[in-house]
Design a protein around this motif. Structure first.
Motif, mmCIF file in Angstrom:
data_model
loop_
_atom_site.group_PDB
_atom_site.id
_atom_site.type_symbol
_atom_site.label_atom_id
_atom_site.label_comp_id
_atom_site.label_asym_id
_atom_site.label_seq_id
_atom_site.Cartn_x
_atom_site.Cartn_y
_atom_site.Cartn_z
ATOM 1 N N UNK A 123 1.415 -5.780 -6.235
ATOM 2 C CA UNK A 123 0.228 -6.175 -5.479
ATOM 3 C C UNK A 123 0.592 -7.230 -4.460
ATOM 4 N N UNK A 124 -0.420 -7.806 -3.848
ATOM 5 C CA UNK A 124 -0.185 -8.810 -2.809
ATOM 6 C C UNK A 124 -0.407 -10.211 -3.355
ATOM 7 N N UNK A 125 0.370 -11.144 -2.840
ATOM 8 C CA UNK A 125 0.059 -12.559 -3.035
ATOM 9 C C UNK A 125 -0.325 -13.105 -1.659
ATOM 10 N N UNK A 135 -8.217 -5.426 1.903
ATOM 11 C CA UNK A 135 -7.387 -5.251 0.707
ATOM 12 C C UNK A 135 -8.317 -5.173 -0.513
ATOM 13 N N UNK A 136 -8.115 -4.155 -1.369
ATOM 14 C CA UNK A 136 -8.945 -4.121 -2.589
ATOM 15 C C UNK A 136 -8.656 -5.349 -3.454
ATOM 16 N N UNK A 137 -9.706 -5.946 -3.977
ATOM 17 C CA UNK A 137 -9.549 -7.183 -4.752
ATOM 18 C C UNK A 137 -8.558 -7.068 -5.882
ATOM 19 N N UNK A 138 -8.532 -5.901 -6.536
ATOM 20 C CA UNK A 138 -7.623 -5.778 -7.702
ATOM 21 C C UNK A 138 -6.166 -5.681 -7.269
ATOM 22 N N UNK A 139 -5.927 -5.455 -5.960
ATOM 23 C CA UNK A 139 -4.543 -5.450 -5.482
ATOM 24 C C UNK A 139 -4.105 -6.835 -4.956
ATOM 25 N N UNK A 186 0.836 -1.200 0.000
ATOM 26 C CA UNK A 186 0.000 0.000 0.000
ATOM 27 C C UNK A 186 0.874 1.255 0.000
ATOM 28 N N UNK A 187 1.944 1.229 0.799
ATOM 29 C CA UNK A 187 2.866 2.366 0.846
ATOM 30 C C UNK A 187 3.517 2.595 -0.511
ATOM 31 N N UNK A 188 3.921 1.490 -1.145
ATOM 32 C CA UNK A 188 4.593 1.608 -2.446
ATOM 33 C C UNK A 188 3.633 2.184 -3.482
#
Lengths: 598, 598
Positions: free
Chosen positions: A161-163, A182-186, A153-155
């Protein structure tokens, strides 16, 4: 949703892994770096192979020890990443897994981590690649998914994104509810693995004991529900490190894996499968044998009557009470002796039961064996046992019994009332698969797994049953892959009075497995019996157990080929299978084998 | 001191266990209750069998869930105990192990526990029996040895003492120094087990992963020193629950077990063994083969010269630098192809080395093979490999080289300088035994065990070396008991310039194992090389690794029978064996096997 599997979850060469994943019905794969390194195929060839097999390459993984390091080191890391991005372009995949650093060089600085991951994402973007950042449960500074997400999120970079990995999240005891923040698209990727609930070092646990969803103790469905609420639309992907699967054949493991995802999707409402049809009883057990005489003699001595014969095949029906045993001397008979080949399960809806089994990847067997036979629904269990879904004596439904015509016979003895349970030895590499199969396909409930000490190794045993005990199957597995020769399958027959049936059996010339006198001295120490009761058990070789619900008395015939019979008497709601007595019984069977040289 | 072993530590029937314990040299046994229950022998027969075998029965065990329970329950427990004391009288043993209760009925009341244990001891005393009370690490209210001792002290009964178990003490992290506060005559029994240091549930750890002293991570010698300071004079007894030993043959396991106690007694000053004689180099490796041609061709291409032949047997000596390989086509050759049969180790004191090996239960081999041969000291390692203790070219000492006469030969190539290491695949059930053997018998140091991913299962590998790396042996074991066919043994040859030797080998018609191009792309990502260097490695199939000390370059010949050669170049003090590259090498070997159908 699309399904995927990491190549590390399957055994063999990369080609074998890809073929197995495709055949089992996966939509895509994660390419595990070591599998690619060891493959003689060039990346372009792997890409083409996947395309031929109908597989997308959903992820390349893992990239390690990238972030939160001194600048000079990070420069080397970017150089390494560029090589990998070039490789990924050749492979035709657009997402790379970066797992949180375990490097001693990494510092505890989230801003530095975010800045460097952002730089990495810049480079990735040039290649059309997305970076999915995951918290390893044993990461040096970042070990929880919410921490990893804060860095992402900071970046705030479109290519970062996240795994999420269910093992890393649940093994740390993190609350998966926070995933919904967490937003789904991330969420760029979702990896799923279950694991038995072991209190052990998390790295060892992860590397050796992961299993497929539904085979362990984690609430994977609950986690997936949280992920779905974010709007995540990527694949459901399995990443399982497991010592047993590493040795097993890739084909059956991939089927097991895909079945686990089907069951999971059903659980979270992503897929609608034919509803489970729980069997209501055991219609028959079928033995195949090259020589019917030995097993027929045992059945006769147990009080069974040979009551009918198949109209077109060399199969006889033996019956005692509601216990039915088919003895088949047809071509399926194996040279190595008598074995249990099939089980008939009474089903409220045989066709529905078969549809569910088929949807859950069970091989469907030909519906009839000969043109004049009844149309029967049947599938193969993972151990090869054929399961017939039966509707005995129900008009409108195909009736296996109609294939048999009665033959003259004396009335059977009334001692044996029904089949209490069937005990099936499983192939070593597929014990977890067998449990999941019986639970998901047949709708049976699994009891706790128990360890049983055989003189030559430890067995594991786990029963699956319906709610009222009408259908009970005890699955067991030997101590080692090579070890399924010793342990025969068996048919446990219920009796209202096991002593009477045992006496009758012996009087008719049957041989019961003798039990050691020391065992009875121990019973005398542990329990109080009526005068003479214990002597009777000692004389017949009857074993005794007690649980919170009731009592259990049981004894065993000698083994014929690869099968033997157990006589059991359950009183007062006893729920077990006499596991406490199993070491004594196993030792007695080994001793009997030595005597007969069998 | 006297040595003993619990029957649960060995596989098989009780008779098999007793026989194995006696043959391995134990003085006594603990009879594990389940082994007695499953035995067809009456207690008097077991007593007689033990007497015949020269074994005392030092302990009967375990008696569970006795103490700190309501009076009515305790009455039942005393009744049960009376039965067991009668049994013990028949067995002829005078000590019973009572372990701290895990029963839900037990209450947290030390005074009650002491009172009831005292009553139990009263009853035991009538039978001439002593009660040894032990804290299970997972006991409900009593889980540490000092707590158990306080209860014994409170009871203050002559027939009640403590049983100490190293696993229960050390797995809980208790300080064993407190043992010295217990008077030696109140320590009725001492059980010893080691275990690998795993962070896992202590019950599972105890039931599945115990091992013999010196095979795990506990300081067993330190604990025993504390016990000895109390004046304890009972036996040193092993009680090991281990899934692998349960499957292994009892005979070798018992030898392994007894060896561990000999080493332990030496460590604490209870036994004086011949001092270890650490080998100083590898004199030769001996291959046996039914057909010398294929392996001779490989040796010739590697630059070896066939420099001498044995005076009386069909054995040739091949030499390159200080590397010597014997090729033996005598009767020891196995039909299934070329294999590594023996290793010659340079020893400062061959006779002393053999004396130590013999004292540590290694089978001593005939000192000469033919009447005219030099008298050589040799023993068999657990995997059957023959170890010859050599004194090459040292006057006054028997010289194996003297059995060989030179034959005309060209000068060998100077590329290969010596044998770098020998890699020996161990039988699955005896991996820990092999490590302990090489450490204790040869005085080598063991490195950390590493997991290596083969495409078809996980291998474990562990190296043993002398201080300066003159002797290095890499022990490995497959993923499963049945799995030692795939993995061949190998001889690693040191070269100053591996590229030059590999080129020479290829020019002479030798076949190197080809490595996948993807591997080299990965090397390019991870390291920076000189211009052209990587292409050279790629062309020859040379693998590369780097550690904190230096660099490692290595490549492999194709497999001949059950053996292959590795060429290695160590620079700058590199300490490893290229484990990082092993998965790629193993995959390449599987691929090569598939190509040749081998």
């Amino acid at each position: 949703m699309l399904t995927s599997i990491a190549t590390v979850s399957l055994s063999g060469s990369l080609t074998e892994k890809l073929t197995a994943a495709s055949r089992a019905g996966f939509d895509g794969v994660e390419i595990f770096e070591n599998d690619l390194l060891a493959s003689p195929l060039a990346p372009e060839e792997i890409r083409a192979r996947c395309a031929d097999l109908g597989l997308t390459i959903d992820l390349y993984q893992p990239m390690r020890d990238i972030e939160a390091v001194p600048e000079e080191e990070f420069g080397r890391n970017l150089r390494r990443a560029r090589h990998k991005f070039e490789l990924m372009r050749r492979l035709g995949t657009d997402t790379v897994l970066v797992c949180s650093s375990v490097s001693p060089l990494a510092v505890d600085d989230d801003d530095l981590a975010a800045r460097q991951l952002s730089q990495l994402a810049d480079l990735a973007q040039d290649f059309g690649i997305r970076v999915a950042y995951e918290a390893l449960a044993w990461g040096r500074h970042v070990s929880t998914y919410d921490h990893a997400w804060r860095i992402v999120e900071t970046a705030d970079h479109p290519a970062l994104g996240a795994c999420l990995d269910s093992f890393h999240i649940l093994s740390r005891g993190s609350d998966p509810k926070g995933i919904e923040d967490i937003p789904g698209e991330k969420i760029f990727y979702l990896q799923l693995a279950d694991a038995p609930l072991l209190a052990m070092d998390v790295l060892q646990w992860s590397r050796h004991y992961r299993c497929f969803p539904g085979q362990g103790g984690f609430d994977i469905a609950g986690l997936v529900r949280h992920v779905l609420r974010t709007g995540y639309s990527g694949p459901l992907s399995l990443e399982v490190f497991n010592d047993v699967f590493r040795q097993a054949e890739a084909g059956p493991t991939a089927v097991d894996a895909h079945r686990s995802l089907l069951v999971l999707q059903e659980a979270v409402g992503l897929a609608e499968l034919p509803a489970p049809v729980v069997p209501t009883g055991v219609a028959f057990a079928e033995l195949v044998t090259p020589d019917a005489e030995p097993v027929s003699a045992v059945l006769a001595a147990l009080g069974f009557a040979r009551s009918a014969r198949h109209r077109s095949k060399p199969v006889y029906l033996w019956q005692a009470g509601e216990a039915r045993v088919l003895v088949n001397t047809g071509p399926a008979a194996r040279r190595d002796g008598t074995g249990l080949a099939a089980i008939g399960l009474e089903s409220p809806d045989p066709a529905g039961a078969a549809r569910r089994a088929e949807a859950l990847l069970a091989p469907v067997l030909p519906r009839r064996r000969a043109s004049e036979d009844a149309l029967l629904d049947a599938v193969a269990a993972p151990d090869g046992t054929e399961l017939f879904f039966c509707a005995t004596d129900r008009p409108q439904l195909a009736n296996w019994r109609a294939d048999f015509e009665d033959v003259p016979h004396a009335a059977p003895d009334t001692g044996v009332t029904r089949i209490d349970h069937l005990a099936l030895v499983q192939p070593w590499h597929h014990f977890d698969e067998a449990t999941l199969f019986h639970r998901s396909v047949l709708g049976l409930a699994a009891q706790e797994s128990v360890d049983v000490a055989d003189p030559y190794g430890l067995l594991r045993s786990r029963a699956v049953t319906d709610a009222d005990g009408s259908v009970r199957i005890a699955l067991s597995v030997g101590a080692a892959p090579a070890d399924d020769t010793v342990h025969a399958q068996h048919i446990a027959l219920a009796a209202g009075d096991v002593v009477a049936v045992a006496r009758r059996f012996r009087a008719a010339g049957g041989l019961l497995l003798p039990m050691p006198a020391n065992y009875y001295d121990d019973l005398a120490a542990r329990f109080e019996f009526e005068e003479g009761e214990l002597d009777m058990y000692r004389e017949l070789g009857i074993l005794y157990d007690r649980d919170a619900y009731g009592e259990f008395r049981h004894c065993y015939t000698r083994t014929v080929g690869r099968v033997f019979f157990e006589l059991v008497q359950r009183d007062g709601g006893y729920r077990g299978y006499g596991a406490q007595n199993a070491p004594v019984r196993l030792a007695a069977q080994h001793a009997a084998r030595r005597l007969t040289g069998g």
